[in-house]
Design an enzyme around this catalytic site. Structure first.
Site, PDB file in Angstrom:
ATOM      1  N   GLU A  18       0.839  -1.202   0.000  1.00  0.00           N
ATOM      2  CA  GLU A  18       0.000   0.000   0.000  1.00  0.00           C
ATOM      3  C   GLU A  18       0.875   1.254   0.000  1.00  0.00           C
ATOM      4  O   GLU A  18       1.981   1.255   0.541  1.00  0.00           O
ATOM      5  CB  GLU A  18      -0.912   0.018   1.244  1.00  0.00           C
ATOM      6  CG  GLU A  18      -2.046  -0.980   1.146  1.00  0.00           C
ATOM      7  CD  GLU A  18      -2.943  -0.961   2.366  1.00  0.00           C
ATOM      8  OE1 GLU A  18      -2.682  -0.166   3.291  1.00  0.00           O
ATOM      9  OE2 GLU A  18      -3.902  -1.761   2.404  1.00  0.00           O
ATOM     10  N   GLN A  70      -7.541   4.108 -24.666  1.00  0.00           N
ATOM     11  CA  GLN A  70      -8.761   3.273 -24.670  1.00  0.00           C
ATOM     12  C   GLN A  70      -9.940   4.230 -24.541  1.00  0.00           C
ATOM     13  O   GLN A  70     -10.411   4.537 -23.449  1.00  0.00           O
ATOM     14  CB  GLN A  70      -8.736   2.285 -23.495  1.00  0.00           C
ATOM     15  CG  GLN A  70      -9.979   1.398 -23.401  1.00  0.00           C
ATOM     16  CD  GLN A  70      -9.887   0.101 -24.168  1.00  0.00           C
ATOM     17  OE1 GLN A  70      -8.816  -0.480 -24.289  1.00  0.00           O
ATOM     18  NE2 GLN A  70     -10.999  -0.376 -24.708  1.00  0.00           N
ATOM     19  N   HIS A  94      -2.630  11.683 -26.540  1.00  0.00           N
ATOM     20  CA  HIS A  94      -2.803  10.841 -27.724  1.00  0.00           C
ATOM     21  C   HIS A  94      -4.297  10.621 -27.990  1.00  0.00           C
ATOM     22  O   HIS A  94      -4.879   9.632 -27.538  1.00  0.00           O
ATOM     23  CB  HIS A  94      -2.095   9.507 -27.497  1.00  0.00           C
ATOM     24  CG  HIS A  94      -2.055   8.676 -28.721  1.00  0.00           C
ATOM     25  ND1 HIS A  94      -1.062   8.780 -29.659  1.00  0.00           N
ATOM     26  CD2 HIS A  94      -2.901   7.741 -29.184  1.00  0.00           C
ATOM     27  CE1 HIS A  94      -1.290   7.930 -30.634  1.00  0.00           C
ATOM     28  NE2 HIS A  94      -2.408   7.284 -30.371  1.00  0.00           N
ATOM     29  N   LYS A 150      -0.087   3.051 -42.188  1.00  0.00           N
ATOM     30  CA  LYS A 150       0.198   1.951 -41.253  1.00  0.00           C
ATOM     31  C   LYS A 150      -1.018   1.049 -41.082  1.00  0.00           C
ATOM     32  O   LYS A 150      -2.134   1.525 -40.948  1.00  0.00           O
ATOM     33  CB  LYS A 150       0.603   2.540 -39.896  1.00  0.00           C
ATOM     34  CG  LYS A 150       0.865   1.508 -38.823  1.00  0.00           C
ATOM     35  CD  LYS A 150       1.526   2.132 -37.597  1.00  0.00           C
ATOM     36  CE  LYS A 150       0.541   2.731 -36.647  1.00  0.00           C
ATOM     37  NZ  LYS A 150       1.169   3.315 -35.448  1.00  0.00           N
ATOM     38  N   THR A 180       6.264   0.593 -34.593  1.00  0.00           N
ATOM     39  CA  THR A 180       5.896   1.535 -35.660  1.00  0.00           C
ATOM     40  C   THR A 180       7.152   2.191 -36.231  1.00  0.00           C
ATOM     41  O   THR A 180       7.357   2.232 -37.449  1.00  0.00           O
ATOM     42  CB  THR A 180       4.944   2.624 -35.108  1.00  0.00           C
ATOM     43  OG1 THR A 180       3.751   1.984 -34.653  1.00  0.00           O
ATOM     44  CG2 THR A 180       4.602   3.667 -36.156  1.00  0.00           C
TER      45      THR A 180
HETATM   46  C1  R5P Z   1      -0.316   5.774 -33.257  1.00  0.00           C
HETATM   47  O1  R5P Z   1      -1.425   6.165 -33.444  1.00  0.00           O
HETATM   48  C2  R5P Z   1       0.717   6.576 -32.570  1.00  0.00           C
HETATM   49  O2  R5P Z   1       0.914   7.805 -33.164  1.00  0.00           O
HETATM   50  C3  R5P Z   1       2.015   5.821 -32.474  1.00  0.00           C
HETATM   51  O3  R5P Z   1       2.478   5.586 -33.778  1.00  0.00           O
HETATM   52  C4  R5P Z   1       1.865   4.520 -31.755  1.00  0.00           C
HETATM   53  O4  R5P Z   1       1.212   4.693 -30.538  1.00  0.00           O
HETATM   54  C5  R5P Z   1       3.215   3.892 -31.539  1.00  0.00           C
HETATM   55  O5  R5P Z   1       3.057   2.665 -30.933  1.00  0.00           O
HETATM   56  P1  R5P Z   1       4.183   1.562 -31.025  1.00  0.00           P
HETATM   57  O6  R5P Z   1       5.491   2.172 -30.654  1.00  0.00           O
HETATM   58  O7  R5P Z   1       3.727   0.522 -30.040  1.00  0.00           O
HETATM   59  O8  R5P Z   1       4.186   1.012 -32.419  1.00  0.00           O
END
Ligand code: R5P
Length: 294
Positions: free
Chosen positions: A36, A94, A126, A190, A225
């Site tokens: 805790e 989310q 984001h 992507k 990404t």
């Molecule tokens: C996507 O919408 C964001 O702009 C990033 O490209 C994404 O969150 C990157 O996530 P990761 O590093 O897990 O590929």
């Protein structure tokens, strides 16, 4: 005004205090033997405007509990108001029930925080489907962007570069950054198959031969990404591929995957502390906080 630094953002809190010429202290936080949380304020914040500085990474659950505890403690001591300055605001991705039964984190976060703080100031949250956080939070939310800081860093360190956004969502900042430093930019397309597997392809034409390719993104989590974008760009003969991001989460083996894909330099802002966090956001956040009181 008094700045209260929480565990994930002590350096930023200290720098903000200096810019704002305000006193500050770091909360004393510990754990009881059962896990805790224990928290103590070393100063009394009675009659003060309290600014809690806390990023949601690492350990987002712990970070959130700290915010709630510190906000409640500020109230208990008689603070005039409580502002949360969150360099990196978590739990906003989310934003809908993608699969039946899922909890919509951003709404729960909004309900919880709105009860404890009077306003929130944050950097480049984001956001996907929710365009304005004030539609879900019951308190005012001021959003500022680190685009200008990223642009300055790129201009200074990567002369003769092209800016690449790794997906269509990143067009907003890739294009803005490129425009402000007068270089070319493009975005990739992507497809995400899972949290760890993505594929990118070129959308338009861009000549990167012999140039530095700077892949910019708002957040790097698994690093997949950026890794896939780097692999693709390397096929076109750039001088080197680097990446600059706002929020360097760098979860799991993110750094490994990016380096393996040929990313030569990795830089992020100080919204999340790490060895790669070199673009200081303290002044940006401090100015945004100051505006809340004018
Ligand atoms: C996507 O919408 C964001 O702009 C990033 O490209 C994404 O969150 C990157 O996530 P990761 O590093 O897990 O590929």
């Amino acid at each position: 005004m008094i700045i209260v630094g929480l565990s994930n953002s002590l350096p930023v809190a200290g720098l903000m205090a200096r810019k704002l010429r305000a006193p500050w202290f770091a909360v004393e936080k510990n754990h009881f033997p059962d896990g805790e949380i224990y928290m103590r304020f070393s100063k009394n914040v009675k009659d003060q405007h309290v600014v809690l500085v806390q990023s949601f990474h690492p350990y987002p659950q712990e970070a959130l509990i700290e915010i709630v505890w510190a906000a409640a403690q500020s109230r208990a001591q008689g603070a005039k108001s409580v502002v949360l300055a969150a360099p990196y605001l978590g739990y906003v991705r989310q934003d809908k029930e993608f699969h039946s039964g899922e909890a919509v984190s951003v709404r729960i976060l909004a309900g919880l925080l709105s009860r404890y703080v009077d306003r929130i100031v944050t950097i480049d949250p984001h956001l996907h489907r929710i365009k304005d956080l004030e539609t879900v939070f019951a308190c005012p939310v001021k959003v500022v962007t680190a685009n200008g800081l990223l642009a300055d860093f790129i201009k200074k360190n990567y002369v003769g570069c092209v800016v690449v956004g790794p997906d269509e969502e990143s067009e907003q900042w890739a294009a803005a950054i490129a425009r402000s430093i007068k270089v070319e930019s493009t975005v990739l397309v992507k497809t995400r198959f899972s949290s760890q597997r993505v594929r990118v392809k070129l959308k338009g034409d861009i000549d990167v031969k012999g140039k530095i390719v700077v892949i910019v993104d708002d957040i790097i989590s698994s690093g997949k990404t950026i890794a896939e974008a780097a692999k693709l760009m390397k096929k076109f003969g750039p001088k080197r591929v680097v990446t600059v991001s706002v929020h360097g989460v760098f979860a799991g083996k993110a750094i490994f995957w990016m380096k393996k894909a040929g990313v030569r330099e990795i830089t992020s802002s100080t919204t999340i502390e790490s060895a790669y966090a070199k673009i200081d956001v303290a002044e940006l956040l401090a100015n945004a906080v100051e505006l809340q009181f004018t």
